[in-house]
Design an enzyme around this catalytic site. Structure first.
Site, short mmCIF file in Angstrom:
data_model
loop_
_atom_site.label_atom_id
_atom_site.label_comp_id
_atom_site.label_asym_id
_atom_site.label_seq_id
_atom_site.Cartn_x
_atom_site.Cartn_y
_atom_site.Cartn_z
N GLU A 132 0.88 -1.18 0.00
CA GLU A 132 0.00 0.00 0.00
C GLU A 132 0.91 1.23 0.00
OE1 GLU A 132 -2.80 0.40 3.25
OE2 GLU A 132 -3.52 2.28 2.40
N ARG A 180 5.61 -13.83 8.89
CA ARG A 180 6.20 -12.49 8.82
C ARG A 180 7.61 -12.53 9.35
NH1 ARG A 180 2.71 -8.06 8.28
NH2 ARG A 180 4.01 -6.53 9.30
N LYS A 198 4.67 1.54 10.97
CA LYS A 198 4.61 2.93 10.51
C LYS A 198 4.31 3.88 11.66
CE LYS A 198 3.36 1.34 6.04
NZ LYS A 198 2.36 0.43 5.51
P1 ATP Z 1 3.37 -2.60 8.11
O1 ATP Z 1 2.03 -2.96 8.64
O2 ATP Z 1 4.48 -3.34 8.77
O3 ATP Z 1 3.63 -1.15 7.99
P2 ATP Z 1 2.13 -3.47 5.81
O4 ATP Z 1 1.80 -4.91 5.92
O5 ATP Z 1 1.05 -2.54 6.09
O6 ATP Z 1 3.41 -3.15 6.65
P3 ATP Z 1 1.98 -3.40 3.04
O7 ATP Z 1 2.43 -2.34 2.14
O8 ATP Z 1 0.54 -3.63 3.22
O9 ATP Z 1 2.67 -3.10 4.41
O10 ATP Z 1 2.70 -4.77 2.74
C1 ATP Z 1 2.92 -5.26 1.46
C2 ATP Z 1 3.22 -6.72 1.57
O11 ATP Z 1 4.38 -6.91 2.36
C3 ATP Z 1 2.10 -7.49 2.22
O12 ATP Z 1 1.68 -8.50 1.31
C4 ATP Z 1 2.69 -8.10 3.45
O13 ATP Z 1 2.33 -9.46 3.49
C5 ATP Z 1 4.19 -7.97 3.25
N1 ATP Z 1 4.86 -7.69 4.52
C6 ATP Z 1 4.77 -6.57 5.25
N2 ATP Z 1 5.49 -6.67 6.37
C7 ATP Z 1 6.08 -7.89 6.34
C8 ATP Z 1 6.97 -8.61 7.23
N3 ATP Z 1 7.40 -8.07 8.38
N4 ATP Z 1 7.37 -9.85 6.87
C9 ATP Z 1 6.95 -10.39 5.72
N5 ATP Z 1 6.13 -9.78 4.85
C10 ATP Z 1 5.68 -8.55 5.15
#
Ligand code: ATP
Ligand code: MG
Length: 552
Positions: free
Chosen positions: A34, A261, A271
């Site tokens: 996102e 994760r 964030k």
């Molecule tokens: P955050 O919540 O940590 O800010 P997010 O999940 O909101 O990150 P997105 O941009 O939605 O960030 O994530 C894009 C992709 O990255 C998603 O498909 C998610 O599965 C993957 N992702 C995010 N954080 C991790 C992580 N710590 N380990 C593995 N995959 C991740």
């Protein structure tokens, strides 16, 4: 053509199976960030798994911006995400946006209404969550659940046309308010929200919710495997419900597979926390080198390859784990050992006067740019009568096995001569001002006929060409031994996590190394010039030390 591969993990097992069962012709994955923030160390795991899995099967990966929350998203984030993925070394096939599909998503919503599978609901957000129940209590039906298809179509079209205020109505999937999986209790598909979308402007005042937009975008794009992190596992039944009811079946139905994760010990990735540190000015931006954002790590001098190695070695599993930060550092160190240019810098200088070396004489000596790779050549620095060595490399009362300089002892100066310490000159307070030494004439490195056996070699910098440098020493942002509980960031944030050190000097070659290139200060550690703080004195930050604290 699809490649025949030997599966190496549970994801590849599933894919091999699906290829047989569904006669798939190509494996297509996507990475769906996102654009509401910067990528961090967790993302390369999802990136590596999606890109490398598709590649292994001869397929490809799309980059799709999941842009369904216009209030929080922007082009700035899109550009930053693209830049980070390229820097990590991955190439997407198509750049897509969930917002590319707004028109199609709307049509599919209409289709679901016509099938009696979606309805317009007038409950407020608070009421919806109250009606939804919880793990122990089933939800109860919304009083609007039995609206006629005709009425739902009319209301939904009016929602789109802007007839209703923000938050006053939603479109919901009609599934099962008693489902043990709360995600299946009539989830919201659309909300009314008059926010300007960074790509679509004011065209839309209804926006699809992630749980609806994501699976349908996957299906429309021909994604075969939607590889995502574990927190989406409970959403998988809903994912399947949306794609199936939208008519994507058999080989046209994408399949969601979850993996653990990545969490790194002591790293604040959310964030929320990063924003707080940035907005309070505790760190100097999203690229602060203390942060484990991609931009922060890049500025710190972590090579892209080390980051990808790290997430690859952590591996693909279903069970969540917290990986030690020192493991990431070990990967960084391993890569830098192969690639970083060696330079001589003296962090805590003491002066050495080589009394028998003629005044005014200079000599060029060669220093290997990287002893592990002779192809990387060498550079020269100037040897003179007055030099600096590190305070640590001299000891008046040496412990056993101390092979550096001692009174009346010998040591080799890197690339140059063997010297002997003849006299320790001190001020009134007893502080060492200078070491008077003599050099052994026929002992020059590469041409040593002195016959002396000297165990230690130390680095040095000539006084006449020494460049003053500042070193910013960085530590983790959370104080050692402090317990971060999610709410006490202010208390546990280490205000000393960046300290400025001003005494160091280095050979002038250091200024010729292009910005953004990590280097090794010989016998000390890896450093990189920090462009952001480089005001008057060249400023370097510590990337990682030489010693490995990771217990393999
Ligand atoms: P955050 O919540 O940590 O800010 P997010 O999940 O909101 O990150 P997105 O941009 O939605 O960030 O994530 C894009 C992709 O990255 C998603 O498909 C998610 O599965 C993957 N992702 C995010 N954080 C991790 C992580 N710590 N380990 C593995 N995959 C991740
Ligand atoms: Mg997310």
């Amino acid at each position: 053509m699809i490649k025949n591969v030997e599966p190496n993990n549970f994801i590849e097992d599933i894919i091999v199976d699906d290829i047989k069962k569904l006669k798939l012709k190509k494996i297509i994955t996507r990475f769906p960030p996102e654009p509401n923030g910067y990528l961090h160390i967790g993302h390369p795991k999802a990136i590596t798994i999606n890109f490398n899995t598709a590649k292994k099967f001869g397929g490809y990966t799309n980059l799709r911006m999941d842009d369904t929350n216009p209030e929080k998203e922007s082009f700035e984030y899109v550009e930053s995400i693209k830049e980070d993925i390229k820097w990590l070394g991955f190439n997407w096939k198509h750049l897509k946006y969930a917002s590319d599909y707004y028109g199609k998503l709307y049509k599919i919503a209409i289709k679901l209404i016509k099938k009696g599978l979606a309805y317009v609901c007038d409950l407020s957000a608070a009421e919806i969550s109250e009606y939804r129940g919880n793990f122990t209590t089933p939800g109860k039906n919304s009083p609007y659940r039995n609206r006629s298809i005709k009425e739902n179509l009319k209301l939904f079209k009016e929602m789109k046309a802007g007839k209703y205020p923000d938050g006053s109505k939603t479109l919901r999937a009609k599934i099962d308010m008693a489902s043990p999986n709360i995600n299946m209790r009539d989830p919201i598909m659309y909300r009314i929200c008059r926010a300007k979308h960074f790509r679509k402007g004011d065209k839309w005042c209804i926006y699809p919710i992630y749980d609806f937009a994501h699976p349908i975008s996957d299906a429309l794009e021909g994604i075969t495997h939607s590889l995502c992190s574990m927190e989406f596992e409970d959403h998988r039944p809903l994912y399947d419900w949306f794609v199936t009811n939208a008519g994507f079946v058999g080989k046209h139905k994408p399949r969601q597979v979850e993996f653990a994760r990545l969490n790194v010990e002591g790293a604040l990735l959310s964030k929320r926390y990063i924003n707080k540190m940035v907005n309070n000015g505790w760190v100097d931006g999203y690229d602060d080198p203390r942060l484990l954002t991609i931009k922060g790590m890049r500025r710190r001098g972590y090579p892209a390859k080390a980051i990808v190695d790290f997430v690859t070695r952590v591996g693909v599993a279903k069970a969540d784990s917290v990986v030690e930060y020192s493991y990431l550092e070990a990967c960084v160190r391993e890569e830098l050992n192969k690639t970083a240019t060696r330079v001589m810098a003296v962090v805590d200088p003491i002066k050495v006067l080589i009394t028998n070396y003629p005044i005014g004489r200079t000599e060029l000596v060669a220093i290997d740019n990287n002893p592990n790779d002779k192809k990387l050549g060498n550079h020269s620095c100037t040897f003179t009568r007055e030099i600096f060595i590190d305070r640590d490399d001299f000891n008046e009362n040496p412990p056993a096995k101390y092979f550096r300089l001692t009174p009346n002892g010998y040591v080799r100066l890197k690339g140059a001569y063997i010297i002997k310490c003849d006299k320790v000159v001190k001020d009134k307070k007893g502080n060492i001002v200078c070491l008077e030494c003599s050099y052994v004439e026929n002992s020059k490195s590469g041409n040593d006929t002195s016959g002396l056996k000297v165990k230690g070699t130390i680095h040095w910098v000539s006084e006449s060409e020494a460049v003053k440098i500042d070193i910013h020493n960085l530590k983790p942002v959370i104080k050692q031994d402090a317990e971060f509980n999610g709410d006490n960031l202010e208390e546990v944030f280490d205000k000393e996590s960046r300290t400025v050190y001003k005494k160091a000097v280095a050979e002038p070659f250091i200024l010729q190394i292009p910005n953004g290139t990590p280097m090794q200060f010989l016998r000390n550690g890896y450093y990189i010039r920090d462009s952001k703080f480089d005001y008057e004195t060249p400023t370097f930050i510590n990337t990682v030390g030489l010693k490995d604290s990771f217990n393999k």
